[in-house]
Structures are given as C-alpha cells and as structure tokens.
Design a protein around this motif. Structure first.
Motif, PDB file in Angstrom:
ATOM      1  N   ASN A  79       0.796  -1.227   0.000  1.00 14.19           N
ATOM      2  CA  ASN A  79       0.000   0.000   0.000  1.00 14.19           C
ATOM      3  C   ASN A  79       0.831   1.280   0.000  1.00 14.19           C
ATOM      4  O   ASN A  79       0.293   2.381   0.155  1.00 14.19           O
ATOM      5  CB  ASN A  79      -0.967  -0.007   1.187  1.00 14.19           C
ATOM      6  N   GLY A  80       2.144   1.141  -0.139  1.00 12.60           N
ATOM      7  CA  GLY A  80       2.974   2.332  -0.283  1.00 12.60           C
ATOM      8  C   GLY A  80       3.118   3.135   0.992  1.00 12.60           C
ATOM      9  O   GLY A  80       3.007   2.612   2.102  1.00 12.60           O
ATOM     10  N   SER A  81       3.321   4.446   0.832  1.00 13.56           N
ATOM     11  CA  SER A  81       3.607   5.298   1.988  1.00 13.56           C
ATOM     12  C   SER A  81       2.349   5.986   2.507  1.00 13.56           C
ATOM     13  O   SER A  81       1.355   6.155   1.800  1.00 13.56           O
ATOM     14  CB  SER A  81       4.663   6.345   1.625  1.00 13.56           C
ATOM     15  N   LEU A  82       2.425   6.412   3.760  1.00 11.25           N
ATOM     16  CA  LEU A  82       1.282   6.997   4.463  1.00 11.25           C
ATOM     17  C   LEU A  82       0.799   8.281   3.804  1.00 11.25           C
ATOM     18  O   LEU A  82      -0.411   8.571   3.820  1.00 11.25           O
ATOM     19  CB  LEU A  82       1.692   7.262   5.922  1.00 11.25           C
ATOM     20  N   ASP A  83       1.694   9.069   3.251  1.00  8.84           N
ATOM     21  CA  ASP A  83       1.290  10.362   2.700  1.00  8.84           C
ATOM     22  C   ASP A  83       0.261  10.209   1.587  1.00  8.84           C
ATOM     23  O   ASP A  83      -0.545  11.110   1.348  1.00  8.84           O
ATOM     24  CB  ASP A  83       2.516  11.121   2.180  1.00  8.84           C
ATOM     25  N   LYS A  84       0.264   9.072   0.879  1.00  4.16           N
ATOM     26  CA  LYS A  84      -0.685   8.858  -0.223  1.00  4.16           C
ATOM     27  C   LYS A  84      -2.122   8.730   0.291  1.00  4.16           C
ATOM     28  O   LYS A  84      -3.076   8.864  -0.476  1.00  4.16           O
ATOM     29  CB  LYS A  84      -0.318   7.577  -0.989  1.00  4.16           C
ATOM     30  N   PHE A  85      -2.292   8.505   1.589  1.00  5.86           N
ATOM     31  CA  PHE A  85      -3.619   8.268   2.149  1.00  5.86           C
ATOM     32  C   PHE A  85      -4.121   9.406   3.030  1.00  5.86           C
ATOM     33  O   PHE A  85      -5.311   9.722   3.020  1.00  5.86           O
ATOM     34  CB  PHE A  85      -3.618   6.969   2.968  1.00  5.86           C
ATOM     35  N   ILE A  86      -3.220  10.004   3.835  1.00  6.57           N
ATOM     36  CA  ILE A  86      -3.729  11.019   4.765  1.00  6.57           C
ATOM     37  C   ILE A  86      -3.958  12.364   4.089  1.00  6.57           C
ATOM     38  O   ILE A  86      -4.756  13.180   4.571  1.00  6.57           O
ATOM     39  CB  ILE A  86      -2.791  11.195   5.985  1.00  6.57           C
ATOM     40  N   PHE A  87      -3.246  12.614   2.975  1.00  8.60           N
ATOM     41  CA  PHE A  87      -3.499  13.850   2.255  1.00  8.60           C
ATOM     42  C   PHE A  87      -4.435  13.512   1.089  1.00  8.60           C
ATOM     43  O   PHE A  87      -4.013  13.335  -0.055  1.00  8.60           O
ATOM     44  CB  PHE A  87      -2.186  14.460   1.759  1.00  8.60           C
ATOM     45  N   ALA A  88      -5.738  13.377   1.410  1.00  5.83           N
ATOM     46  CA  ALA A  88      -6.735  12.871   0.463  1.00  5.83           C
ATOM     47  C   ALA A  88      -6.804  13.720  -0.795  1.00  5.83           C
ATOM     48  O   ALA A  88      -7.040  13.211  -1.887  1.00  5.83           O
ATOM     49  CB  ALA A  88      -8.108  12.803   1.139  1.00  5.83           C
ATOM     50  N   ALA A  89      -6.554  15.013  -0.636  1.00  5.86           N
ATOM     51  CA  ALA A  89      -6.638  15.895  -1.797  1.00  5.86           C
ATOM     52  C   ALA A  89      -5.560  15.554  -2.817  1.00  5.86           C
ATOM     53  O   ALA A  89      -5.700  15.819  -4.005  1.00  5.86           O
ATOM     54  CB  ALA A  89      -6.497  17.359  -1.358  1.00  5.86           C
ATOM     55  N   GLU A  90      -4.468  14.964  -2.343  1.00  2.00           N
ATOM     56  CA  GLU A  90      -3.365  14.623  -3.227  1.00  2.00           C
ATOM     57  C   GLU A  90      -3.597  13.301  -3.940  1.00  2.00           C
ATOM     58  O   GLU A  90      -3.094  13.066  -5.021  1.00  2.00           O
ATOM     59  CB  GLU A  90      -2.050  14.561  -2.423  1.00  2.00           C
ATOM     60  N   SER A  91      -4.328  12.379  -3.295  1.00  3.10           N
ATOM     61  CA  SER A  91      -4.437  11.039  -3.866  1.00  3.10           C
ATOM     62  C   SER A  91      -5.858  10.562  -4.116  1.00  3.10           C
ATOM     63  O   SER A  91      -6.079   9.658  -4.897  1.00  3.10           O
ATOM     64  CB  SER A  91      -3.752  10.043  -2.918  1.00  3.10           C
ATOM     65  N   GLY A  92      -6.814  11.160  -3.439  1.00  2.00           N
ATOM     66  CA  GLY A  92      -8.187  10.698  -3.569  1.00  2.00           C
ATOM     67  C   GLY A  92      -8.489   9.464  -2.735  1.00  2.00           C
ATOM     68  O   GLY A  92      -9.616   8.978  -2.710  1.00  2.00           O
ATOM     69  N   ARG A  93      -7.474   8.907  -2.026  1.00  2.00           N
ATOM     70  CA  ARG A  93      -7.680   7.745  -1.168  1.00  2.00           C
ATOM     71  C   ARG A  93      -7.800   8.200   0.273  1.00  2.00           C
ATOM     72  O   ARG A  93      -7.142   9.148   0.687  1.00  2.00           O
ATOM     73  CB  ARG A  93      -6.522   6.751  -1.323  1.00  2.00           C
ATOM     74  N   LEU A  94      -8.598   7.517   1.042  1.00  2.00           N
ATOM     75  CA  LEU A  94      -8.909   7.971   2.397  1.00  2.00           C
ATOM     76  C   LEU A  94      -8.746   6.832   3.387  1.00  2.00           C
ATOM     77  O   LEU A  94      -9.127   5.692   3.127  1.00  2.00           O
ATOM     78  CB  LEU A  94     -10.348   8.497   2.452  1.00  2.00           C
ATOM     79  N   LEU A  95      -8.149   7.146   4.547  1.00  2.00           N
ATOM     80  CA  LEU A  95      -8.024   6.185   5.643  1.00  2.00           C
ATOM     81  C   LEU A  95      -9.037   6.505   6.716  1.00  2.00           C
ATOM     82  O   LEU A  95      -9.212   7.669   7.100  1.00  2.00           O
ATOM     83  CB  LEU A  95      -6.615   6.260   6.257  1.00  2.00           C
ATOM     84  N   SER A  96      -9.692   5.468   7.234  1.00  2.00           N
ATOM     85  CA  SER A  96     -10.645   5.673   8.326  1.00  2.00           C
ATOM     86  C   SER A  96      -9.877   6.019   9.598  1.00  2.00           C
ATOM     87  O   SER A  96      -8.663   5.820   9.693  1.00  2.00           O
ATOM     88  CB  SER A  96     -11.463   4.400   8.547  1.00  2.00           C
ATOM     89  N   TRP A  97     -10.617   6.542  10.590  1.00  2.00           N
ATOM     90  CA  TRP A  97      -9.977   6.912  11.849  1.00  2.00           C
ATOM     91  C   TRP A  97      -9.359   5.698  12.537  1.00  2.00           C
ATOM     92  O   TRP A  97      -8.267   5.776  13.103  1.00  2.00           O
ATOM     93  CB  TRP A  97     -10.977   7.577  12.789  1.00  2.00           C
ATOM     94  N   GLU A  98     -10.006   4.586  12.486  1.00  2.00           N
ATOM     95  CA  GLU A  98      -9.508   3.379  13.139  1.00  2.00           C
ATOM     96  C   GLU A  98      -8.123   3.015  12.606  1.00  2.00           C
ATOM     97  O   GLU A  98      -7.216   2.683  13.359  1.00  2.00           O
ATOM     98  CB  GLU A  98     -10.483   2.220  12.905  1.00  2.00           C
ATOM     99  N   TYR A  99      -7.947   3.093  11.275  1.00  2.00           N
ATOM    100  CA  TYR A  99      -6.651   2.816  10.677  1.00  2.00           C
ATOM    101  C   TYR A  99      -5.628   3.899  11.060  1.00  2.00           C
ATOM    102  O   TYR A  99      -4.456   3.609  11.321  1.00  2.00           O
ATOM    103  CB  TYR A  99      -6.778   2.735   9.161  1.00  2.00           C
ATOM    104  N   ARG A 100      -6.063   5.151  11.079  1.00  2.00           N
ATOM    105  CA  ARG A 100      -5.127   6.244  11.389  1.00  2.00           C
ATOM    106  C   ARG A 100      -4.560   6.094  12.800  1.00  2.00           C
ATOM    107  O   ARG A 100      -3.350   6.262  13.014  1.00  2.00           O
ATOM    108  CB  ARG A 100      -5.837   7.600  11.256  1.00  2.00           C
ATOM    109  N   PHE A 101      -5.445   5.797  13.734  1.00  2.00           N
ATOM    110  CA  PHE A 101      -4.961   5.658  15.119  1.00  2.00           C
ATOM    111  C   PHE A 101      -4.010   4.471  15.231  1.00  2.00           C
ATOM    112  O   PHE A 101      -2.968   4.549  15.893  1.00  2.00           O
ATOM    113  CB  PHE A 101      -6.142   5.470  16.068  1.00  2.00           C
ATOM    114  N   SER A 102      -4.329   3.361  14.568  1.00  2.00           N
ATOM    115  CA  SER A 102      -3.471   2.175  14.595  1.00  2.00           C
ATOM    116  C   SER A 102      -2.106   2.473  13.974  1.00  2.00           C
ATOM    117  O   SER A 102      -1.065   2.035  14.481  1.00  2.00           O
ATOM    118  CB  SER A 102      -4.148   1.027  13.852  1.00  2.00           C
ATOM    119  N   ILE A 103      -2.107   3.235  12.878  1.00  2.00           N
ATOM    120  CA  ILE A 103      -0.851   3.589  12.208  1.00  2.00           C
ATOM    121  C   ILE A 103      -0.007   4.495  13.106  1.00  2.00           C
ATOM    122  O   ILE A 103       1.220   4.313  13.233  1.00  2.00           O
ATOM    123  CB  ILE A 103      -1.148   4.273  10.860  1.00  2.00           C
TER     124      ILE A 103
END
Length: 780
Positions: free
Chosen positions: A564-588
């Motif tokens: 799944n690559g690096s974290l920046d591709k997911f938390i900056f949704a405007a850059e990638s269009g992919r989104l991480l749920s809160w549950e995943y964010r806290f775990s990460i």
C-alpha cells in the motif's frame, strides 16, 4: 654509694660527648646537614626503625631524600637531587633540599617561626620543634605520596604522584584525581550513585590507616567515631608487619605490607582494580589493554606515533594535527574500545544520541575530538572536547568509540617486534594461497556441473535464495542480480533523500523494493558492517531489510515490498483521492510510535532516524504501519556536504529546531518529527500549509490555538466528519501528544515511551505549552 670521677675520666667522658655523631642523635640541632655523597650519614628515630636518608633514585646518579622505614621503604620525600645535593636544617628554622649547583629543590617554608630543633619520631613523623617542644612543622601534616599508621590524613591534605593526587573531601569522600580535576575513583560516606548525601553533619573528617590494616574515615559526629572504608587482605595478621598506603606513579592507590627486616612489599588492597580504568594511565591518545603480562599501552592506529617508543605510558601524538587537515577530517572507529569519561571532565558533553548521530556531531564540530557511545541501550553518548583523550580496549566491550583524525584513516598495523618469524609467515601464506586455489577449483567444477543445464541452475539459485530469505539474515546480491530482478530498474516506486526505490521480484517470486543509495563512499567491509546492524534490527513495525549489494561503486538495499505504499498517499486525500478511516489512522500512529520507541530505547544501540515523515511510514496489505529508512543516516558520509546547515538531511516541516541552531541531534529530534506527523495524521493537512481558513498562519500554529480553546474537532480531517469510528478522546490524546512532541526546547519533549503511553491512555499529560515559533525552512 657515691661515684667520683677522676680528672682523666671526666676528660674522656666530655671528649666522647663532643665526638658523638648526629647519626644516632634524637634531637637534630639547627645548622645540621646531610649530604647525598655521604649516604652512610643519616638521622634516625629513637628505635632506629625510621631514618632521614638519601637513597638511590630511578634515574642513575640521582638521589631521593626521604624518611625511610627499615632503610628500604620511603614514606615521605622532599625531592630528588644529584650526587652533589644536600639537605639542610638552616639556622633560620627552615628545611631546605638543594642540588649540587645550590639551586633549591624544596623548602619547608618554616623560616623565622621560632624553630629550635628537629626530631624524627618513632612513628615516622619528621617534626620541627620550638623551644617549648611544640610542633611548628611536621611531615605528617605535609604528606608526599604515603600515609602510615597513626598519621591523620585530613581535608586540605593531598598525596601526589606525577599527575595524580589523592584527597579527602569535606563530605567524607575519598577520591583520586588526574591533573587535580578529573575524578576517576570515589569512595566514602557520601559516594552514593545518585549523588545524595547519606551523612551531612560531618565536622572535621579524617582518614587513618591503622597498624592492623584497616583504613577508616573518622569524625566525631559518626557512630562509634568512625566508619570503616577498606581492609587490607592481610588484615590483623602478624605483629611485626608494617603497613602503609601509597599513591603510586601509575595513579593507583594501594595498601602495602612489609615485614620488619624484609625488603619485600606485598599488595594488600588496591583502589582501582582495573588499572586500565585509571585516567591518563597510557598518556594522551594512549589505549590501555591487557595481555599475559598485565596492562599494556598502545596507540589507536597508524595515524599516531608514540611520544617515546621506550616509554609508551607517555602517550601518542598525531602524525598530522587536525588544524593541518584543511577540512579533510574523518572518524577513526575503534572497536571494543571506550574512551574514559569521568566527571567533571565531560559533564557538559553528555548527550542522548544514537551512535551515528554522536559521530556526526563530533565530526562537524570543532568542540569535539572523540565520540564515546555507552552501547548499553540508554543512547547516552559523550563528546570529548579537544585536550586529553585516553581509553581502554577489551574484547568484552560492545562499544565502538570514534576518534577524529586526518584522512586517510589507517588501521593499527603489526609491530616490528612481532615480526620475529618471517619464514613461518611465508609458509602460512603459501598454505593459505594453495588452499584458496583448491577451493576455487572445486567451486568452478561445481559450477560446471550445475550450470550445464540453464534451467537446472535457475532452480538451484531459486532454492538457495529461498533458504537465505527464510533465514531472516540480510542476503548479499550482485549488481547484475538486482538489475535482472528489477528489469533494469524499470519500475520506480519513489525517491527520497537517500536515493530512488524500484520494484523487483526475487527468483522465488517474492516481491521486493530495491533502494539505490546515493553518495555512499564507504569501503565494502564498513558498509557490510553497518548493513548487518540494520538487518539485525527487527520489529513488527519496522520495514524488514532482505538483503544488500556492495559491488564496486554500487550500494543498494533490498527491502520487503509494502503493497500500500507510503502513508502520505492516504492522509493527504486531496493529493491522492484515497482515504483512511480513523480506526486505521490511530493504529498507524500507534504502530509508528512503537517502532521509533524500539529504535531509541530497545535496540542494543540507540538509532536516531533523522528523517521521520509520512513518506517514510509504509503500509502493508493490512494497513499496518512500518517505519522505513531507519539507520540509513549511518551510511551517508559524515562531511559538510550532507550535514552543514545549507544542506540539512531532512524534510521541510519535520525538522527539529536544533538542526537549524547547529545543536546536537538526539533522539528528541525524532520525537519532534513524529509530533509533526501525528498532527498530520489527525488533520490530513500539511503542517506548513497556510490558507485563509487558518488566518494565514501555518496550520500547526493555528491548530494549537484551536486546541487551546478545547476545539479538537476543528483540527480533525474534514473527510472524517461523520465517520462513526472516530473516537474524539483518541483525537484529543493524539493532538495533545503532538503538541508536546513539537516543543521548541528538547527538554520539554516527552520520550517515545511516554508518547506511546499517552496514545494508549495509560498516562495523562498536562496541557502542552505553545510550540514557540516552529521554524519554517526549506531544505534539499
């Protein structure tokens, strides 16, 4: 019965008294003199156990003037003179030792103080007396390098031997010092490890060696009047044994025993058991080690030469001084070696650093000539300032100290004294070469057998690759193998400060990520050593190092592939269009924190990452966080191209303020970077962004103002509004932890262990201070 003397008898008695020699006198009158050229002439005590004499010194033709026990053991000395020297009790009342030229070597300073005579007491105390037989001056009050029984050693006195001295402090501690500053041994009533005082009401402590071999610290305020410090090993044995405590010229303090009438001195106690731990024992830049004969001194490498080849304890000197390097410095790594770091010599140079960060800070700083990591898991490192540096070497030491030298770095070569059997060396060389040739022949034969069929060879290669991969040890690849695995480095996954990363596949169909390192100039052996250290670092939340390539100028690292690559591709949704749920964010966030905690506190050597950012937090197929690029700072050359402030190795928005202030880089620098990442995980926005929504302030500054108002929800990523998995208590803890991490002053930041506890809700922190002008700087 009356006795009458005839005139003849009276004359003979008076003649005998007039002819008496002072060599048997109890009272020494003013004007008396002893000459080094007449060693049969001495002044004795009443029992003749002690004498004031000239005895031969170590230097031929020179003599030591001393109070001597049993004609062999000097217990007090005034100094050394030539054969023309003399010791005088002047009519002015002063004692003076002069050379043959008449130059004063030593003087008691007792002139015009009413001295009428001198006397050597049966205790060994040499005293100057006035007309009322009161003591004006005594050798016990002015000791040289020995303490004998009944002699009281008090605060303000000292034993001295060369650069070493022995003292009793006011708080009841005994200590040994080098150059009257570095305390390398400490024992007594208040020598607890934490520095707290167990007894604080001492009045006038003294240290006394008793005839039975017990050395005690005495004070009227102590229970029973005293506290025993040390015992001689022959404590209480023999009534005819004379014991004395001596500061030897090797800097060690010992209790010796000698039987009366004997010249044999037996050691009964020693202060510093390991002689190599005595500061300065091998001189400046000297390294102390043990062989079968005891402690030996040597130079660190061929970058140094002995000051005196016949006296290795005098230390070593550089072949090329640092000021003549002209910016061509390097760090010489000394394995199983530790430079001595006693207080207060390094009190201002103690840091919590990783090994490589410690080396780097030393290399680029003019204030440092050596780095000394403790290698005990604490991350503590000492930076030795210019001046006196000495160390010791022991195979059991896990630490590697580093010493700044001028390039090239030269290893420690075989000494000429060891080249005694050239014929045997040639025989061994011939045998080794013959053996290698045989092994090569066998390997070629096996290769022909296995490679007669191409498909057969491929299957064998795959089998071995699978076995090596399963062993978890870093494998060694050739450059051509990795070129083939990556199809000529065709598919690029990304690029960072250390080099580009390409996707590849091993022979066993395992997908890998290959990083081509840039700017690596290390030799193959050193590179493989560093890779072995990184490869031995295993944690659930660290990217695993599969293997490496070190061939010619090529330096590559092979990692497990993160789907799944690096974290920046997911938390900056405007850059990638992919989104991480809160549950995943806290775990990460929690997983990354645990990985950094492991690097800082749970590895055998503290590793400072130096580049924590979302791009270096990778996600596997289950979105588990794995920190990458850890330890790579070790592989980059430690020169100004990478570590000066115009080319800081880091990323905009994540650099700790100490980078910009040219201060030491510690594990706290990683804490700062992690705090920035943590805030971005919550907000989904870059910390250094400025917008109308944030009143044209950096997002991190604006976020603190909102947090201070209790409005954590405003900081939360807008994409998560309406997400039922969002736990606002977790949001609050993460935001609170992030602001503690990004404090400007390193002392205000928590450790990563404390950060993990905050995130897990185990501990509660107070309200964080304002981050205080977080720097905004662009770096390459």
């Amino acid at each position: 019965m009356s006795i009458t003397l005839t005139s003849l008898e009276l004359f003979l008695l008076l003649h005998l008294l007039l002819c008496l020699d002072f060599s048997s006198s109890l009272t020494i009158p003013l004007g008396s003199t002893l000459h080094a050229s007449n060693r049969n002439h001495s002044w004795y005590s009443l029992s003749s156990a002690f004498s004031l004499s000239f005895i031969p010194a170590a230097i031929p033709g020179s003599y030591l003037f001393a109070v001597v026990f049993s004609n062999t053991v000097p217990i007090w000395s005034a100094g050394i003179v030539d054969s023309g020297g003399s010791f005088r009790l002047l009519r002015s009342g002063s004692l003076r030792l002069v050379n043959g030229s008449g130059a004063t070597v030593w003087d008691s300073g007792s002139e015009n103080q009413g001295v009428a005579s001198a006397s050597l007491e049966d205790s060994g105390n040499f005293v100057l007396l006035n007309r009322r037989n009161s003591t004006v001056w005594s050798s016990f009050a002015h000791p040289s390098d020995v303490i004998v029984p009944t002699q009281s050693f008090t605060v303000g006195m000292s034993l001295r031997s060369g650069s070493y001295s022995f003292h009793l402090s006011k708080n009841g501690n005994l200590n040994l010092k080098w150059n009257n500053s570095v305390v390398y041994w400490n024992l007594g009533l208040n020598s607890l490890i934490d520095g707290s005082n167990s007894i604080s009401n001492l009045s006038s402590p003294s240290f006394v060696l008793k005839p039975n071999g017990v050395a005690s610290i005495l004070d009227s305020n102590l229970p029973n009047g005293g506290a025993i410090s040390v015992y001689s090993s022959d404590y209480g044995e023999g009534n005819d044994v004379f014991r004395f405590l001596k500061l030897d010229d090797d800097g060690n303090l010992r209790i010796y025993s000698v039987s009366k009438g004997s010249e044999i001195q037996t050691q009964g106690w020693v202060a510093v058991v390991d002689q190599c731990q005595v500061f300065g024992f091998c001189g400046r830049f000297g390294i102390c080690r043990y062989d079968d004969s005891g402690p030996k001194c040597e130079c660190p490498s061929e970058n140094f030469v002995p000051v005196d080849v016949n006296g290795m304890r005098k230390g070593c000197r550089r072949k090329v001084e640092l000021e003549d390097c002209h910016g061509n410095e390097a760090m010489l790594d000394l394995e199983h070696t530790r430079f001595l770091t006693y207080q207060p010599e390094v009190s201002a140079q103690r840091f919590t650093l990783g090994i490589e960060a410690c080396r780097v800070n030393c290399l680029v700083g003019s204030f440092c000539v050596a780095s000394v990591p403790m290698a005990d898991g604490s991350g503590v490192c000492f930076l030795k300032p210019p001046g006196f540096v000495c160390g010791y070497k022991n195979p059991s030491l896990t630490s590697t100290s580093s010493l700044k030298v001028c390039k090239p770095v030269l290893p420690y070569s075989l000494k000429k004294s060891d080249e005694r059997w050239p014929i045997r060396v040639w025989i061994i060389a011939v045998v080794v070469i013959a053996t290698l040739l045989c092994l090569v022949a066998v390997e070629v034969a096996l290769w022909w057998c296995c490679c007669g069929n191409r498909s057969k060879f491929g299957a064998l290669s795959t089998h071995h690759t699978l076995l090596e991969y399963a062993s978890s040890a870093p494998m060694r690849f050739s450059y051509k193998e990795l070129q083939r695995c990556t199809k000529g480095f065709k598919e690029k996954l990304g690029a960072g400060g250390f080099g580009a990363v390409y996707k590849g596949m091993l022979a066993n169909r395992t997908v890998i990520a290959v990083k081509r390192l840039e700017g690596i100039e290390q030799g193959e052996k050193q590179f493989r050593t560093e890779v072995a250290t990184i490869g031995s670092t295993h944690h659930l939340n660290l990217v695993r190092l599969v293997g490496f390539c070190s061939q010619g100028r090529h330096r590559l690292l092979v990692y497990e592939f993160m789907k799944n690559g690096s974290l920046d591709k997911f938390i900056f949704a405007a850059e990638s269009g992919r989104l991480l749920s809160w549950e995943y964010r806290f775990s990460i966030a929690l997983g990354a924190a645990k990985a950094i905690l492991y690097l800082h506190e749970e590895c055998s050597n503290c590793i400072v990452h130096c580049d924590i950012k979302p791009e270096n937090i990778l996600l596997d197929e289950n979105f588990n966080a794995k920190v990458s690029d850890f330890g790579l700072a070790k592989l980059i050359p430690n020169d100004d191209r990478y570590w000066n402030m115009s080319c800081v190795r880091g990323t905009r928005g994540y650099l700790a303020p100490e980078w910009l202030a040219n201060l030491p880089i510690t594990s706290n620098s990683d804490v700062y970077s992690y705090g920035m990442v943590l805030l971005e995980i919550v907000s989904g926005r870059r910390n250094f962004e400025v917008s109308e929504e944030t009143n044209h302030k950096k997002f991190s500054d604006w976020a603190y103002e909102e947090f201070e108002k209790g409005n954590s929800e405003a900081i939360l990523d807008k994409c998560l509004h309406g997400d039922e998995t969002v736990d606002m208590e977790q949001v609050r803890r993460m935001v609170q932890a992030s602001f503690w991490c990004i404090q400007k002053h390193t002392s205000h930041r928590p450790s990563m262990g404390k950060v993990v506890q905050i995130l897990e809700g185990i501990v509660e922190m107070s309200k964080p201070l304002a981050p205080n002008a977080i720097p905004d700087v662009s770096v390459t």
